[in-house]
Design an enzyme around this catalytic site. Sequence first.
Site: not given
Ligand code: GLA
Length: 726
Positions: A49, A198, A365, A476-479, A525, A547
Amino acid sequence: MISFENNVFHLATDDTSYIIGIFSDRLLNFYYGKRMNKVPDIESVLPVDHSRTFSCNDINIDDRRYSTDNLTMEYPTFGSADLRSPAFSATYKDGSAVTSFKYSGYEIFDGKYDIPGLPAVYAESGDRVSTLKIILKDDVSKVTAELYYGVFEDYNAITRSVRIKNDGKDAFDIDKALSLSIDFRRADFDMITLNGAWARERLPERLPVRIGTQHIESMRGITSHHENPFFALLQRNADEFCGEVYGFNLIYSGNFLAGVQRDSYNITRAYIGINPQSFKWRLEPGECFNTPEAVTVYSDCGIGKMSRTFHKLYRQRLCSGKYRDIRRPVLINNWEATYFDFNEEKILNIAKTAKNVGVELMVLDDGWFGTRNGESGSLGDWVPFTDKLPNGVKGLAQKIKALGMNFGLWIEPEMVSPDSDLNRAHPDWCLHIDGRKPTLGRNQLVLDLTRKEVTDYIKSVFDRLLSDGDISYIKWDMNRSMTEVGSAIGGAIAQGKVYHAYVLGLYDVMEYVTKTYPDVLFEGCSGGGARFDGGILHYFPQIWTSDDTDALERIYIQYGTSICYPYSAMGAHVSAVPNHQVYRTTPMKMRGDVSICGQLGYELDLNKLNVEDMECVRRQITDYKALSDVFHNGELYRLMVPIGNNAAVNEFISDDKNTVIVCTYILKGVPNSPYDFVKLQGLDNDAEYMDESGKILSGEYLMNFGITLKYNADYKSDITVLKKVK
Ligand code: GLA
């Protein structure tokens, strides 16, 4: 249920109401919270108001009470009177950057809207789900924003996505297009975010919301270990069990921005979406752009109920494919057992012993391809390393299958090593900017998934690996994080699209492989848990959580992860002691009791265990097979959280409410131990429950008197199973 009356939309789930209304052509948030039957009217929402001095009067020049600067806006834009943080901004042909959306219409329909190319929560037939589409337009720039709301009545969740359309004659650049923005008429919030690094991902942090902005984000091209696209806003005195809590989560695997802005009028703006940093999306006439999906839930009973709401929705209507509903295999992975130092014989030895105690899947792995003996090369060359595997992957897979086990394989398909045949053949296939040296992470480069020839290549790798059916699981990882994010194609205009177009390319490949190979179980992963998000979960029903496989550390990591994501999504492995990440020694029982609630696996050479530990492993696997349905499809009550306590206690109740599992973990022994009692929750008060020793206790007793904790030794754990007998 969605209704529209007197310019007010009511989006009602069984327990919640989300109410938005139109005021002078602007879309305002009226209310979000506990279910209401009577919706508020505009006079109650805007009880002003007096003049809002120093806020500009864009609603009505003659009425200085109102300004979008201090109203509860639903999808705020940049450039006019609302000078808080916008959900949308764009730059137009003349260089101006003003957008002002006005309400222009709506549609309500049954079922859930689609977001082409992006993962989302979905409806199945029989679900009570409906969609509200609200159309907003800016008359000058000819931009249309369609706001989509998915109302999941029995799941008590609201989903949101926005479609931006260019209805004009000129191209423009979207600089920011968030998926969700809500203005709450209150300021008494705390905020919880899930932060880490990490090997210590997603630890909850709780801070008061103060005036100004507080946000979390990723600029790493992936979700990140550091911050997760989730946050909760809590009433100041809310806790695990009581009080009001709002949860926000983005179903997305790339750069995000999520946060709050509290203004000086006790309005708190919550927002989540793609990170506008390095995002510039050119929209040509006739084109449209879809934001990723945001999910929001409300709890009137603390953080625990918010988590349970997310868990059920994600288990049942975000995860997809046949593994959503069936028990997944107990696996053994050779990574921490051998690292790169393995050959066919070693893997077969690990597998044989594992098979004897009930393990069902052997996962090979990193290090099986090219000439890879360490972290420095061969990514992209997905052909068997015959020094280690003289009979190839196929030969090994067949020997594993002959043992009566399934075979799984690790792959990092988005990567290329500088030292690889793939990079030598296609040096411009990685993300890079001409004239700048690309920065390496773990000695590797990221492939440019915005290019069709690259995504086609990755699809062909999977076709080669998976079409003969020997491989039934893929990790399937991606680091690495992304740097120098540029593409060799598309020229200058395309560069602002690369981060998001990468994620679209990733989802395109994931959609292809999961649809083409529906019998293969995929586990996400990213250096452990850097891509633990709803986008990945839509395609892959489980994700490697971290990890860090130390049992004590995992109690915290799994606790933080469970704030938003279900235990069924968490890859959880028993590993050797002393632990490889923190050098701590914990008993085999504790390691198993921590992993058993997630997707159980082993990550050690079982041949090195003594007889007693081997027996313990055999029991864990038997128990897991009997109980995993309760852990994965039941409801979680965190009776005692590890942060601030000397124990963690989780209770899982089966869907039919007949089985209750109480998992107790003592973090540290205490001399002359104090008393601590923990009350169970969610039981049937009048029922009786029997434990494994035959002892019978009533629901009333368990929920009021509770169970006693004994702090008599470090790392003591216990899994108690109670069956309803009457
Ligand atoms: C990553 C994954 C691990 C392993 C390594 C292999 O760090 O988190 O579990 O697979 O890559 O290089």
